[in-house]
Design an enzyme around this catalytic site. Structure first.
Site, mmCIF file in Angstrom:
data_model
loop_
_atom_site.group_PDB
_atom_site.id
_atom_site.type_symbol
_atom_site.label_atom_id
_atom_site.label_comp_id
_atom_site.label_asym_id
_atom_site.label_seq_id
_atom_site.Cartn_x
_atom_site.Cartn_y
_atom_site.Cartn_z
ATOM 1 N N ARG A 1 -5.406 -6.402 -8.455
ATOM 2 C CA ARG A 1 -6.182 -5.681 -7.430
ATOM 3 C C ARG A 1 -6.820 -6.654 -6.443
ATOM 4 O O ARG A 1 -7.941 -6.425 -5.970
ATOM 5 C CB ARG A 1 -7.259 -4.794 -8.079
ATOM 6 C CG ARG A 1 -6.722 -3.834 -9.136
ATOM 7 C CD ARG A 1 -5.916 -2.698 -8.532
ATOM 8 N NE ARG A 1 -6.727 -1.768 -7.805
ATOM 9 C CZ ARG A 1 -7.264 -0.658 -8.319
ATOM 10 N NH1 ARG A 1 -7.034 -0.339 -9.561
ATOM 11 N NH2 ARG A 1 -7.982 0.136 -7.577
ATOM 12 N N ARG B 1 -11.129 -3.169 -1.656
ATOM 13 C CA ARG B 1 -12.411 -2.863 -1.021
ATOM 14 C C ARG B 1 -13.438 -3.982 -1.051
ATOM 15 O O ARG B 1 -14.403 -3.939 -0.307
ATOM 16 C CB ARG B 1 -13.005 -1.606 -1.663
ATOM 17 C CG ARG B 1 -12.309 -0.359 -1.208
ATOM 18 C CD ARG B 1 -12.842 0.852 -1.926
ATOM 19 N NE ARG B 1 -12.491 0.779 -3.343
ATOM 20 C CZ ARG B 1 -12.594 1.804 -4.178
ATOM 21 N NH1 ARG B 1 -13.048 2.953 -3.739
ATOM 22 N NH2 ARG B 1 -12.257 1.674 -5.449
ATOM 23 N N ARG C 1 -9.772 0.239 6.420
ATOM 24 C CA ARG C 1 -10.029 1.452 5.657
ATOM 25 C C ARG C 1 -10.905 2.441 6.434
ATOM 26 O O ARG C 1 -10.910 3.628 6.144
ATOM 27 C CB ARG C 1 -10.676 1.022 4.354
ATOM 28 C CG ARG C 1 -10.685 1.933 3.223
ATOM 29 C CD ARG C 1 -9.392 2.404 2.698
ATOM 30 N NE ARG C 1 -9.758 3.318 1.635
ATOM 31 C CZ ARG C 1 -10.260 4.521 1.845
ATOM 32 N NH1 ARG C 1 -10.355 4.986 3.059
ATOM 33 N NH2 ARG C 1 -10.627 5.282 0.839
ATOM 34 N N ASP D 1 0.358 1.688 -5.079
ATOM 35 C CA ASP D 1 -0.435 2.209 -6.194
ATOM 36 C C ASP D 1 0.493 2.749 -7.267
ATOM 37 O O ASP D 1 1.592 3.228 -6.963
ATOM 38 C CB ASP D 1 -1.392 3.311 -5.720
ATOM 39 C CG ASP D 1 -2.470 3.578 -6.776
ATOM 40 O OD1 ASP D 1 -3.484 2.873 -6.767
ATOM 41 O OD2 ASP D 1 -2.254 4.447 -7.634
ATOM 42 N N TYR E 1 -2.615 10.221 -16.335
ATOM 43 C CA TYR E 1 -3.203 10.776 -15.102
ATOM 44 C C TYR E 1 -2.600 12.134 -14.771
ATOM 45 O O TYR E 1 -3.297 13.059 -14.349
ATOM 46 C CB TYR E 1 -2.954 9.855 -13.905
ATOM 47 C CG TYR E 1 -3.925 8.720 -13.791
ATOM 48 C CD1 TYR E 1 -5.265 8.956 -13.488
ATOM 49 C CD2 TYR E 1 -3.519 7.400 -13.958
ATOM 50 C CE1 TYR E 1 -6.158 7.923 -13.375
ATOM 51 C CE2 TYR E 1 -4.408 6.352 -13.846
ATOM 52 C CZ TYR E 1 -5.731 6.620 -13.548
ATOM 53 O OH TYR E 1 -6.618 5.598 -13.442
HETATM 54 O O1 CP3 Z 1 -3.431 -5.449 -6.945
HETATM 55 C C1 CP3 Z 1 -3.363 -5.190 -5.732
HETATM 56 O O2 CP3 Z 1 -4.093 -5.711 -4.889
HETATM 57 C C2 CP3 Z 1 -2.263 -4.265 -5.271
HETATM 58 C C3 CP3 Z 1 -2.609 -2.906 -5.074
HETATM 59 C C4 CP3 Z 1 -2.918 -1.988 -6.224
HETATM 60 C C5 CP3 Z 1 -3.690 -0.822 -6.026
HETATM 61 N N1 CP3 Z 1 -3.674 -0.104 -7.192
HETATM 62 C C6 CP3 Z 1 -4.358 -0.433 -4.763
HETATM 63 C C7 CP3 Z 1 -5.501 0.469 -4.824
HETATM 64 C C8 CP3 Z 1 -2.490 -1.998 -7.562
HETATM 65 C C9 CP3 Z 1 -1.685 -3.038 -8.318
HETATM 66 C C10 CP3 Z 1 -2.966 -0.796 -8.153
HETATM 67 C C11 CP3 Z 1 -2.667 -0.413 -9.554
HETATM 68 C C12 CP3 Z 1 -3.389 0.726 -10.141
HETATM 69 N N2 CP3 Z 1 -3.736 1.914 -9.559
HETATM 70 C C13 CP3 Z 1 -3.785 0.783 -11.490
HETATM 71 C C14 CP3 Z 1 -3.510 -0.295 -12.516
HETATM 72 C C15 CP3 Z 1 -4.472 -1.410 -12.421
HETATM 73 C C16 CP3 Z 1 -5.792 -1.185 -13.072
HETATM 74 O O3 CP3 Z 1 -6.806 -1.447 -12.400
HETATM 75 O O4 CP3 Z 1 -5.836 -0.781 -14.244
HETATM 76 C C17 CP3 Z 1 -4.422 2.013 -11.705
HETATM 77 C C18 CP3 Z 1 -5.033 2.496 -12.998
HETATM 78 C C19 CP3 Z 1 -4.379 2.724 -10.470
HETATM 79 C C20 CP3 Z 1 -4.871 4.102 -10.203
HETATM 80 C C21 CP3 Z 1 -5.963 4.062 -9.200
HETATM 81 N N3 CP3 Z 1 -5.762 3.861 -7.850
HETATM 82 C C22 CP3 Z 1 -7.380 4.149 -9.410
HETATM 83 C C23 CP3 Z 1 -8.037 4.380 -10.745
HETATM 84 C C24 CP3 Z 1 -7.983 3.978 -8.165
HETATM 85 C C25 CP3 Z 1 -9.470 3.938 -7.856
HETATM 86 C C26 CP3 Z 1 -9.934 5.201 -7.227
HETATM 87 C C27 CP3 Z 1 -11.302 5.063 -6.603
HETATM 88 O O5 CP3 Z 1 -11.565 5.875 -5.711
HETATM 89 O O6 CP3 Z 1 -12.077 4.186 -6.990
HETATM 90 C C28 CP3 Z 1 -6.972 3.807 -7.213
HETATM 91 C C29 CP3 Z 1 -7.151 3.611 -5.767
HETATM 92 C C30 CP3 Z 1 -6.773 2.258 -5.243
HETATM 93 N N4 CP3 Z 1 -5.550 1.668 -5.462
HETATM 94 C C31 CP3 Z 1 -7.559 1.409 -4.437
HETATM 95 C C32 CP3 Z 1 -6.764 0.291 -4.148
HETATM 96 C C33 CP3 Z 1 -7.133 -0.874 -3.276
HETATM 97 C C34 CP3 Z 1 -8.982 1.690 -3.917
HETATM 98 C C35 CP3 Z 1 -8.984 2.899 -3.062
HETATM 99 C C36 CP3 Z 1 -9.540 2.792 -1.668
HETATM 100 O O7 CP3 Z 1 -9.336 1.810 -0.914
HETATM 101 O O8 CP3 Z 1 -10.169 3.764 -1.294
#
Ligand code: CP3
Length: 346
Positions: free
Chosen positions: A28, A32, A41, A77, A153
């Site tokens: 990640r 943010r 964003r 994602d 999910y």
């Molecule tokens: O690693 C990176 O920088 C690449 C991008 C990446 C994202 N998600 C972008 C993202 C990767 C590799 C993921 C994987 C992902 N997504 C996982 C596995 C990794 C982990 O942390 O366990 C999981 C469980 C997800 C599902 C997911 N997507 C969640 C739980 C969330 C958070 C939701 C929230 O509102 O907090 C996301 C959203 C997400 N995916 C964000 C990013 C940068 C943040 C959302 C935003 O910018 O609003």
């Protein structure tokens, strides 16, 4: 030899070859906590950014430009394959992913659509092609979620503390569970293969919620499906990283499922984790992401401790033990990248 991405520290470490210094990247790493990301964003949602290959490529490169990690991870994602399967969701501020039509019954499973990867997720592959054109020295990692984590999910409808609905399907309607996992795994295999075809130089499988399962349940209900993805990726010859959270009691099974490199979370001392995994595989990890909110002094101690436990053995990739958190001080991210390189210099 010139430093091209193919003989980069990161890919060498994945292959357990000698390196000049330990490679480091962060799960990640785009997101943010970075002001550059937050600025974009303001104009676009996460899904809008991901859908535009030029923007997805730009966000992928933001941390590389700012902090010089040894690998880039595609900005995407694990939930992207849901919509093409007919499962609608959105990211809701403060609540995480929310699925509008969760998969709960045999009829829901039967209604899942097969996915034409190029037609519905072609933008991801386009982002990979753009990135491969722009990244000359830094290798690019593609990824997908492991079937258990993605399925949880889709069934729960969002994050869960106990996975009650997903595990109840496993226990009470195993034929529905297995039919679902079969379909989902086919989609994920095709999606990951398409990323590799498009130019991903390594791939990671994220099993973020596998810690909900004990060994026998993992073996019966999740492992065969993870294995299908890991085997398919392995057969292409690109290095495969297999990461789970809260999975320290099932590390031997995760190894058996596959992965050239096993990702360790922050709960286990790295040397102990590597002993369990075995030195015939690499390991990735495992700084507690919350230590990034601490002082440079504490970070130095923790980074040195992990490197000491890895002992410069070929096959260690430095990373956090779960994704970087929102609000992480950017200067600490930069400091850790520099510390890892400096303290691990061969
Ligand atoms: O690693 C990176 O920088 C690449 C991008 C990446 C994202 N998600 C972008 C993202 C990767 C590799 C993921 C994987 C992902 N997504 C996982 C596995 C990794 C982990 O942390 O366990 C999981 C469980 C997800 C599902 C997911 N997507 C969640 C739980 C969330 C958070 C939701 C929230 O509102 O907090 C996301 C959203 C997400 N995916 C964000 C990013 C940068 C943040 C959302 C935003 O910018 O609003």
């Amino acid at each position: 030899m010139t430093n091209t991405s193919e003989n980069s520290r990161f890919l060498k470490a994945c292959r357990r070859e000698e390196v000049d210094a330990t490679p480091v990247w962060f799960m990640r790493q785009a997101g943010r906590y970075m002001p550059e990301y937050r600025k974009l964003r303001e104009k676009y949602t996460l899904l809008e950014m991901v859908a535009q290959p030029e923007l997805a490529a730009e966000v992928t490169l933001q941390p590389i430009k700012a902090f010089k990690m040894d690998a880039a991870i595609l900005f995407a994602d694990i939930l992207l394959p849901l919509k093409p399967m007919g499962v609608d969701f959105e990211f809701v501020k403060g609540k995480g992913p929310q699925v509008h039509n969760p998969v709960r019954t045999a009829a829901d499973v039967a209604a899942l659509k097969p996915v034409d990867t190029e037609a519905s997720l072609g933008h991801v592959m386009e982002a990979i092609r753009i990135l491969r054109g722009e990244l000359t020295e830094t290798p690019l990692i593609g990824f997908c979620g492991a079937p258990f984590t993605v399925a949880s999910y889709m069934i729960e409808g969002g994050p869960s503390k106990d996975y009650r609905i997903a595990k109840s399907m496993m226990y009470n309607a195993p034929e529905v569970w297995h039919a679902f996992m079969e379909k989902l795994t086919t989609v994920l295999v095709n999606y990951l293969m398409a990323q590799i075809d498009a130019g991903a130089q390594a791939v990671q499988i994220f099993d973020s919620w596998v810690g909900a399962l004990n060994g026998p349940d993992y073996e019966a209900f999740a492992m065969p499906y993870s294995k299908r993805i890991l085997d398919a990726a392995h057969a292409t010859g690109v290095p495969v990283i297999h990461f789970g959270v809260g999975a320290n009691t099932i590390l031997p099974l995760m190894k058996k499922a596959g992965g050239d490199v096993i990702g360790l979370d922050w709960r286990i001392p790295l040397d102990k984790g590597w002993d369990i995994v075995g030195h015939d595989r690499g390991v990735q990890g495992n700084l507690d992401p919350v230590t990034l909110f601490s002082t440079p002094e504490l970070l130095e101690k923790r980074v040195k401790d992990i490197l000491r436990r890895a002992d410069n053995r070929p096959g260690h990739i430095f990373n956090v033990g779960h994704g970087i958190l929102q609000h992480t001080p950017n200067e600490n991210v930069k400091a850790v990248v520099e510390m890892v390189h400096e303290f691990s210099k061969r």
